[in-house]
Design a protein around this motif. Structure first.
Motif, PDB file in Angstrom:
ATOM      1  N   ILE A  78       2.225   5.757  -0.077  1.00 41.57           N
ATOM      2  CA  ILE A  78       2.967   6.576   0.921  1.00 41.57           C
ATOM      3  C   ILE A  78       2.773   7.801   0.324  1.00 41.57           C
ATOM      4  O   ILE A  78       3.009   8.221  -0.678  1.00 41.57           O
ATOM      5  CB  ILE A  78       4.104   6.326   1.459  1.00 41.57           C
ATOM      6  CG1 ILE A  78       5.081   6.960   2.422  1.00 41.57           C
ATOM      7  CG2 ILE A  78       5.206   5.937   0.142  1.00 41.57           C
ATOM      8  CD1 ILE A  78       6.220   6.514   3.006  1.00 41.57           C
ATOM      9  N   LEU A  83       7.356  10.427   2.385  1.00 45.30           N
ATOM     10  CA  LEU A  83       8.651  10.046   1.847  1.00 45.30           C
ATOM     11  C   LEU A  83       9.920  10.979   1.641  1.00 45.30           C
ATOM     12  O   LEU A  83      10.879  10.459   1.999  1.00 45.30           O
ATOM     13  CB  LEU A  83       8.472   9.234   0.453  1.00 45.30           C
ATOM     14  CG  LEU A  83       9.637   8.556  -0.401  1.00 45.30           C
ATOM     15  CD1 LEU A  83       9.946   7.227   0.543  1.00 45.30           C
ATOM     16  CD2 LEU A  83       9.071   7.839  -1.702  1.00 45.30           C
ATOM     17  N   TYR A 114      12.278   0.471  -0.385  1.00 45.89           N
ATOM     18  CA  TYR A 114      10.778  -0.087  -0.338  1.00 45.89           C
ATOM     19  C   TYR A 114      10.311   0.227   0.909  1.00 45.89           C
ATOM     20  O   TYR A 114      10.656   0.729   1.871  1.00 45.89           O
ATOM     21  CB  TYR A 114      11.522  -1.727  -0.125  1.00 45.89           C
ATOM     22  CG  TYR A 114      12.037  -2.156  -1.329  1.00 45.89           C
ATOM     23  CD1 TYR A 114      11.516  -2.928  -2.546  1.00 45.89           C
ATOM     24  CD2 TYR A 114      13.613  -2.241  -1.506  1.00 45.89           C
ATOM     25  CE1 TYR A 114      12.178  -3.474  -3.534  1.00 45.89           C
ATOM     26  CE2 TYR A 114      14.231  -2.599  -2.668  1.00 45.89           C
ATOM     27  CZ  TYR A 114      13.647  -3.275  -3.546  1.00 45.89           C
ATOM     28  OH  TYR A 114      14.211  -3.643  -4.746  1.00 45.89           O
ATOM     29  N   TYR A 115       9.121   0.231   0.856  1.00 49.93           N
ATOM     30  CA  TYR A 115       8.066   0.571   2.065  1.00 49.93           C
ATOM     31  C   TYR A 115       7.363  -0.730   2.586  1.00 49.93           C
ATOM     32  O   TYR A 115       6.861  -1.411   1.925  1.00 49.93           O
ATOM     33  CB  TYR A 115       7.047   1.684   1.298  1.00 49.93           C
ATOM     34  CG  TYR A 115       6.144   2.051   2.257  1.00 49.93           C
ATOM     35  CD1 TYR A 115       6.527   2.650   3.490  1.00 49.93           C
ATOM     36  CD2 TYR A 115       4.743   2.007   2.279  1.00 49.93           C
ATOM     37  CE1 TYR A 115       5.711   3.050   4.575  1.00 49.93           C
ATOM     38  CE2 TYR A 115       4.011   2.401   3.156  1.00 49.93           C
ATOM     39  CZ  TYR A 115       4.382   3.124   4.279  1.00 49.93           C
ATOM     40  OH  TYR A 115       3.452   3.584   5.315  1.00 49.93           O
ATOM     41  N   ASN A 116       7.570  -0.853   4.061  1.00 48.70           N
ATOM     42  CA  ASN A 116       6.981  -1.631   4.688  1.00 48.70           C
ATOM     43  C   ASN A 116       5.791  -0.959   5.529  1.00 48.70           C
ATOM     44  O   ASN A 116       6.132  -0.346   6.536  1.00 48.70           O
ATOM     45  CB  ASN A 116       8.075  -2.330   5.770  1.00 48.70           C
ATOM     46  CG  ASN A 116       7.226  -3.430   6.573  1.00 48.70           C
ATOM     47  OD1 ASN A 116       6.159  -3.555   6.977  1.00 48.70           O
ATOM     48  ND2 ASN A 116       8.226  -4.394   7.151  1.00 48.70           N
ATOM     49  N   GLN A 117       4.512  -1.268   4.755  1.00 46.30           N
ATOM     50  CA  GLN A 117       3.493  -0.398   5.261  1.00 46.30           C
ATOM     51  C   GLN A 117       3.174  -0.951   6.817  1.00 46.30           C
ATOM     52  O   GLN A 117       2.688   0.030   7.643  1.00 46.30           O
ATOM     53  CB  GLN A 117       2.286  -0.683   4.629  1.00 46.30           C
ATOM     54  CG  GLN A 117       1.411   0.553   4.472  1.00 46.30           C
ATOM     55  CD  GLN A 117      -0.084   0.489   3.616  1.00 46.30           C
ATOM     56  OE1 GLN A 117       0.129  -0.622   2.699  1.00 46.30           O
ATOM     57  NE2 GLN A 117      -0.556   1.409   3.570  1.00 46.30           N
ATOM     58  N   GLN A 120       5.672   0.783   9.270  1.00 44.86           N
ATOM     59  CA  GLN A 120       6.012   2.130   8.854  1.00 44.86           C
ATOM     60  C   GLN A 120       7.636   2.355   9.166  1.00 44.86           C
ATOM     61  O   GLN A 120       8.039   3.084   9.450  1.00 44.86           O
ATOM     62  CB  GLN A 120       5.317   2.952   9.897  1.00 44.86           C
ATOM     63  CG  GLN A 120       3.732   2.901  10.108  1.00 44.86           C
ATOM     64  CD  GLN A 120       3.198   3.490   8.740  1.00 44.86           C
ATOM     65  OE1 GLN A 120       3.577   4.878   8.621  1.00 44.86           O
ATOM     66  NE2 GLN A 120       2.644   2.856   7.828  1.00 44.86           N
ATOM     67  N   GLN A 121       8.178   1.345   7.860  1.00 48.54           N
ATOM     68  CA  GLN A 121       9.588   1.731   7.702  1.00 48.54           C
ATOM     69  C   GLN A 121       9.964   1.670   6.192  1.00 48.54           C
ATOM     70  O   GLN A 121       9.299   1.104   5.494  1.00 48.54           O
ATOM     71  CB  GLN A 121      10.238   0.354   8.258  1.00 48.54           C
ATOM     72  CG  GLN A 121      10.040  -0.006   9.774  1.00 48.54           C
ATOM     73  CD  GLN A 121      10.805  -1.072  10.074  1.00 48.54           C
ATOM     74  OE1 GLN A 121      10.744  -2.296   9.320  1.00 48.54           O
ATOM     75  NE2 GLN A 121      10.823  -1.323  11.379  1.00 48.54           N
ATOM     76  N   LEU A 122      10.994   2.296   5.977  1.00 47.25           N
ATOM     77  CA  LEU A 122      11.636   2.173   4.712  1.00 47.25           C
ATOM     78  C   LEU A 122      12.876   1.570   4.589  1.00 47.25           C
ATOM     79  O   LEU A 122      13.831   1.515   5.594  1.00 47.25           O
ATOM     80  CB  LEU A 122      11.807   3.891   4.305  1.00 47.25           C
ATOM     81  CG  LEU A 122      10.715   4.728   4.099  1.00 47.25           C
ATOM     82  CD1 LEU A 122      11.234   6.141   3.824  1.00 47.25           C
ATOM     83  CD2 LEU A 122       9.772   4.250   2.941  1.00 47.25           C
ATOM     84  N   VAL A 164       9.350   1.995  -3.707  1.00 46.52           N
ATOM     85  CA  VAL A 164       8.488   3.321  -3.953  1.00 46.52           C
ATOM     86  C   VAL A 164       9.372   4.448  -4.233  1.00 46.52           C
ATOM     87  O   VAL A 164       8.585   5.622  -4.618  1.00 46.52           O
ATOM     88  CB  VAL A 164       7.953   3.719  -2.307  1.00 46.52           C
ATOM     89  CG1 VAL A 164       6.799   2.664  -2.011  1.00 46.52           C
ATOM     90  CG2 VAL A 164       9.207   3.822  -1.232  1.00 46.52           C
TER      91      VAL A 164
END
Length: 173
Positions: A78, A83, A114-117, A120-122, A164
């Motif tokens: 990201i 971010l 944390y990043y859910n690619q 598209q969520q933090l 992240v």
């Protein structure tokens, strides 16, 4: 009884009107001078208080590596600007609030992001000051597409996701 008659003098009326005008001008000058004096002193005191407030705010701002630390991880997943923008929108860049231990403050010891690619969520894990174990946290999230907060997340929401960003309060150590 004798009647007395008073005579009015035209010259006296003319000098009285000049006298009244002169008195009115003098009073007006005094009022204007007083107002200028009051407003001039008021503006300088306002300027001084603004200057002292801004200098005290600079001194009271939390400082990185003294009051808190931040660490970025997995920067290839990201963009840092994306971010940072999301963290700013969610209030996670308000370090003064995060460090505040009062009932109105964040009272946070550590925040993991944390990043859910795929979605598209933090996902945020908040550890408040005085936490006892790694299971003692609150969870939250932010949808990058919708630019809204995510509520009612389960602890499994961050399982297997890459970390992240980490923020840690150094004042409580």
């Amino acid at each position: 009884m004798k009647k007395f008659h008073f005579k009015q003098r035209a010259v006296n009326k003319l000098s009285q009107s000049y006298f009244r005008v002169i008195i009115a001008v003098i009073i007006l000058v005094i009022i204007v001078a007083s107002l200028l004096f009051v407003f001039h002193n008021k503006q300088s005191s306002v300027t001084n208080s603004k200057t002292s407030q801004s200098s005290s705010q600079v001194n009271n701002q939390p400082r990185k590596d003294k009051d808190y630390t931040t660490q970025y991880s997995n920067s290839s997943l990201i963009k840092r600007s994306t971010l940072n923008s999301a963290l700013k929108k969610t209030g996670l860049f308000d370090f003064k609030y995060l460090l505040n231990t009062s009932d109105d403050g964040g009272n946070d010891a550590k925040i993991l992001v944390y990043y859910n690619q795929a979605n598209q969520q933090l996902i945020f894990k908040f550890y408040q000051n005085g936490y006892q174990s790694d299971n003692d946290y609150q969870i939250g999230g932010y949808d990058l597409k919708e630019q809204t907060g995510i509520h009612d997340l389960q602890p499994s929401a961050f399982n297997g996701l890459p970390l992240v960003y980490t923020w840690e309060n150094l004042q409580t150590k």
